[in-house]
Write a protein that holds these residues in place. Sequence first.
Motif, PDB file in Angstrom:
ATOM      1  N   LEU A 225      41.726  40.703  35.991  1.00  0.00           N
ATOM      2  CA  LEU A 225      43.151  40.266  36.031  1.00  0.00           C
ATOM      3  C   LEU A 225      43.888  40.785  37.069  1.00  0.00           C
ATOM      4  O   LEU A 225      44.526  39.641  37.784  1.00  0.00           O
ATOM      5  CB  LEU A 225      43.840  40.963  34.872  1.00  0.00           C
ATOM      6  CG  LEU A 225      43.792  40.571  33.216  1.00  0.00           C
ATOM      7  CD1 LEU A 225      44.633  41.425  32.602  1.00  0.00           C
ATOM      8  CD2 LEU A 225      44.428  38.932  33.462  1.00  0.00           C
ATOM      9  N   LEU A 226      43.478  41.641  37.757  1.00  0.00           N
ATOM     10  CA  LEU A 226      43.882  42.160  38.977  1.00  0.00           C
ATOM     11  C   LEU A 226      43.426  41.263  40.128  1.00  0.00           C
ATOM     12  O   LEU A 226      44.139  40.773  40.914  1.00  0.00           O
ATOM     13  CB  LEU A 226      43.803  43.633  39.531  1.00  0.00           C
ATOM     14  CG  LEU A 226      44.478  44.343  38.715  1.00  0.00           C
ATOM     15  CD1 LEU A 226      44.054  45.984  38.871  1.00  0.00           C
ATOM     16  CD2 LEU A 226      46.129  44.607  38.797  1.00  0.00           C
ATOM     17  N   SER A 227      42.179  40.829  40.064  1.00  0.00           N
ATOM     18  CA  SER A 227      41.404  40.070  41.190  1.00  0.00           C
ATOM     19  C   SER A 227      41.916  38.533  40.965  1.00  0.00           C
ATOM     20  O   SER A 227      41.762  37.800  41.954  1.00  0.00           O
ATOM     21  CB  SER A 227      39.994  40.227  40.799  1.00  0.00           C
ATOM     22  OG  SER A 227      39.241  39.606  39.731  1.00  0.00           O
ATOM     23  N   SER A 228      42.412  38.312  39.723  1.00  0.00           N
ATOM     24  CA  SER A 228      42.717  36.780  39.554  1.00  0.00           C
ATOM     25  C   SER A 228      44.148  36.580  40.122  1.00  0.00           C
ATOM     26  O   SER A 228      44.662  35.332  39.920  1.00  0.00           O
ATOM     27  CB  SER A 228      42.661  36.490  37.961  1.00  0.00           C
ATOM     28  OG  SER A 228      43.868  36.998  37.346  1.00  0.00           O
ATOM     29  N   GLY A 229      44.941  37.423  40.320  1.00  0.00           N
ATOM     30  CA  GLY A 229      46.393  36.918  40.909  1.00  0.00           C
ATOM     31  C   GLY A 229      47.358  37.164  39.723  1.00  0.00           C
ATOM     32  O   GLY A 229      48.581  36.943  39.975  1.00  0.00           O
ATOM     33  N   ALA A 230      46.784  37.522  38.528  1.00  0.00           N
ATOM     34  CA  ALA A 230      47.541  37.542  37.355  1.00  0.00           C
ATOM     35  C   ALA A 230      48.588  38.804  37.493  1.00  0.00           C
ATOM     36  O   ALA A 230      48.259  39.885  37.764  1.00  0.00           O
ATOM     37  CB  ALA A 230      46.954  37.549  36.168  1.00  0.00           C
ATOM     38  N   SER A 231      49.773  38.534  36.832  1.00  0.00           N
ATOM     39  CA  SER A 231      50.769  39.879  36.600  1.00  0.00           C
ATOM     40  C   SER A 231      49.929  40.708  35.605  1.00  0.00           C
ATOM     41  O   SER A 231      49.662  40.319  34.601  1.00  0.00           O
ATOM     42  CB  SER A 231      52.068  39.430  36.426  1.00  0.00           C
ATOM     43  OG  SER A 231      52.854  40.402  35.902  1.00  0.00           O
ATOM     44  N   VAL A 232      50.312  41.975  35.788  1.00  0.00           N
ATOM     45  CA  VAL A 232      49.955  42.995  34.656  1.00  0.00           C
ATOM     46  C   VAL A 232      51.001  43.481  33.691  1.00  0.00           C
ATOM     47  O   VAL A 232      50.840  44.528  33.206  1.00  0.00           O
ATOM     48  CB  VAL A 232      49.128  44.175  35.451  1.00  0.00           C
ATOM     49  CG1 VAL A 232      47.691  43.717  36.189  1.00  0.00           C
ATOM     50  CG2 VAL A 232      50.133  44.942  36.426  1.00  0.00           C
ATOM     51  N   ARG A 246      49.307  49.001  37.135  1.00  0.00           N
ATOM     52  CA  ARG A 246      49.642  48.410  38.469  1.00  0.00           C
ATOM     53  C   ARG A 246      49.556  49.421  39.661  1.00  0.00           C
ATOM     54  O   ARG A 246      49.165  49.079  40.777  1.00  0.00           O
ATOM     55  CB  ARG A 246      51.080  47.865  38.497  1.00  0.00           C
ATOM     56  CG  ARG A 246      51.524  46.945  39.622  1.00  0.00           C
ATOM     57  CD  ARG A 246      52.730  46.195  38.933  1.00  0.00           C
ATOM     58  NE  ARG A 246      53.713  46.991  38.416  1.00  0.00           N
ATOM     59  CZ  ARG A 246      54.208  46.798  37.219  1.00  0.00           C
ATOM     60  NH1 ARG A 246      53.501  45.962  36.458  1.00  0.00           N
ATOM     61  NH2 ARG A 246      55.245  47.664  36.819  1.00  0.00           N
ATOM     62  N   THR A 247      49.998  50.609  39.299  1.00  0.00           N
ATOM     63  CA  THR A 247      50.208  51.817  40.351  1.00  0.00           C
ATOM     64  C   THR A 247      48.792  52.229  40.693  1.00  0.00           C
ATOM     65  O   THR A 247      48.404  52.378  42.084  1.00  0.00           O
ATOM     66  CB  THR A 247      50.884  52.862  39.841  1.00  0.00           C
ATOM     67  OG1 THR A 247      52.217  52.540  39.594  1.00  0.00           O
ATOM     68  CG2 THR A 247      50.978  53.849  40.904  1.00  0.00           C
ATOM     69  N   LEU A 248      47.679  52.307  39.783  1.00  0.00           N
ATOM     70  CA  LEU A 248      46.485  52.587  40.148  1.00  0.00           C
ATOM     71  C   LEU A 248      45.678  51.564  40.913  1.00  0.00           C
ATOM     72  O   LEU A 248      44.693  52.262  41.791  1.00  0.00           O
ATOM     73  CB  LEU A 248      45.706  52.804  38.657  1.00  0.00           C
ATOM     74  CG  LEU A 248      45.952  53.996  37.997  1.00  0.00           C
ATOM     75  CD1 LEU A 248      44.966  53.865  36.496  1.00  0.00           C
ATOM     76  CD2 LEU A 248      45.338  55.261  38.814  1.00  0.00           C
ATOM     77  N   SER A 249      46.065  50.295  40.874  1.00  0.00           N
ATOM     78  CA  SER A 249      45.433  49.291  41.674  1.00  0.00           C
ATOM     79  C   SER A 249      45.911  49.470  43.136  1.00  0.00           C
ATOM     80  O   SER A 249      44.983  48.701  43.965  1.00  0.00           O
ATOM     81  CB  SER A 249      45.701  47.907  40.987  1.00  0.00           C
ATOM     82  OG  SER A 249      47.163  47.654  41.250  1.00  0.00           O
TER      83      SER A 249
END
Length: 340
Positions: A225-232, A246-249
């Motif tokens: 999800l993070l690599s797809s540009g999607a909002s978490v 989100r913070t961990l990323s």
Amino acid sequence: MILSVTTLKDSAANVEKWVRRNLAGGIDHMVVFLDGPQPEVEALLEGHPHVTAVMADADWYQGVHSQGLNARQVVNAAVTSRLLGGMPWADWLFHLDGDEVARIDRTQLDALDPDARAVRLQTLEAVGRLRPERDPTLFKRLCSRDELRVITALGELAKPSNMRYFRGHTRGKSGVRPRPDLALGVHHVLDLEGERVERAEAPGLHVLHYESPSGEEFVRKWMALLSSGASVGQRGHRAAVAAAIRTLSRLDLDDEDRRSFLHRLYERHCADDVDLLQRLGVLVEVDADALQRSVDSSPEAVRQLRLLLERARPVQKRGFRPRGAARDIGDLVARLQEGL
């Protein structure tokens, strides 16, 4: 034919299993929009008689690509449902995610009122274990208020709510009888006014949701999800977990630490007390690999489907969207279907 539509980014191994299970579960043909280059998945699906794969690149989206994963899912479902409108072989179209498997009792589906324009697949959610020995065959069904009160009193929930009980969605997934004036969305069917269409319900119509059934799958999903540009971002009680992810990323962590922290989040907030739930009798056993079914999709129908999608590639996709659809969408669909 019963068809499904999906916007997908996953491993070839997961896709092979997902396709096999959905075809066994009642889908006759699957339309798969590949969300970015996936050479191994492309090779797997190429030439599959019951799958049509579409490379969903910027050329396909015609300006909608940058609006996020959810926007791409909505566009792809709406385009497919409108394109199939009026095609005599397209009985139903369902939207499925890459972690969802349809379980459709065709007898129940055929028994619906002919005027029913949409139908609901009720969610069964796979139980969550940090390190399961195999793919889950136990699923959580939606519980009654009294059942939820017992589960809460026993310490498994903070409050008696199916929204808290399930890690993922409780709304189920929708199917539509394809027609140009209706658009299939991620969870609902909408008319040209953007209003939700009432969904018929019947027993034997379910979607198995493999929503992070293990710690490893939880990590894989969020990394994808993070690599797809999607909002978490998520709503309600899931917001705290989403904010932590989100913070961990963004933190300067090595991959091993990031995965370790994600596993800890999963164990603390997502894993189920499976023994407790099973003893309470609130779980359903379904083995998605046990069902065998002969799939018989018409080669001519598949040829027409692929031609329709090819013709739609250069067309602006904004006019197909569920809300704000072009008023002449019926005329556009008729032109794309001309000669079929």
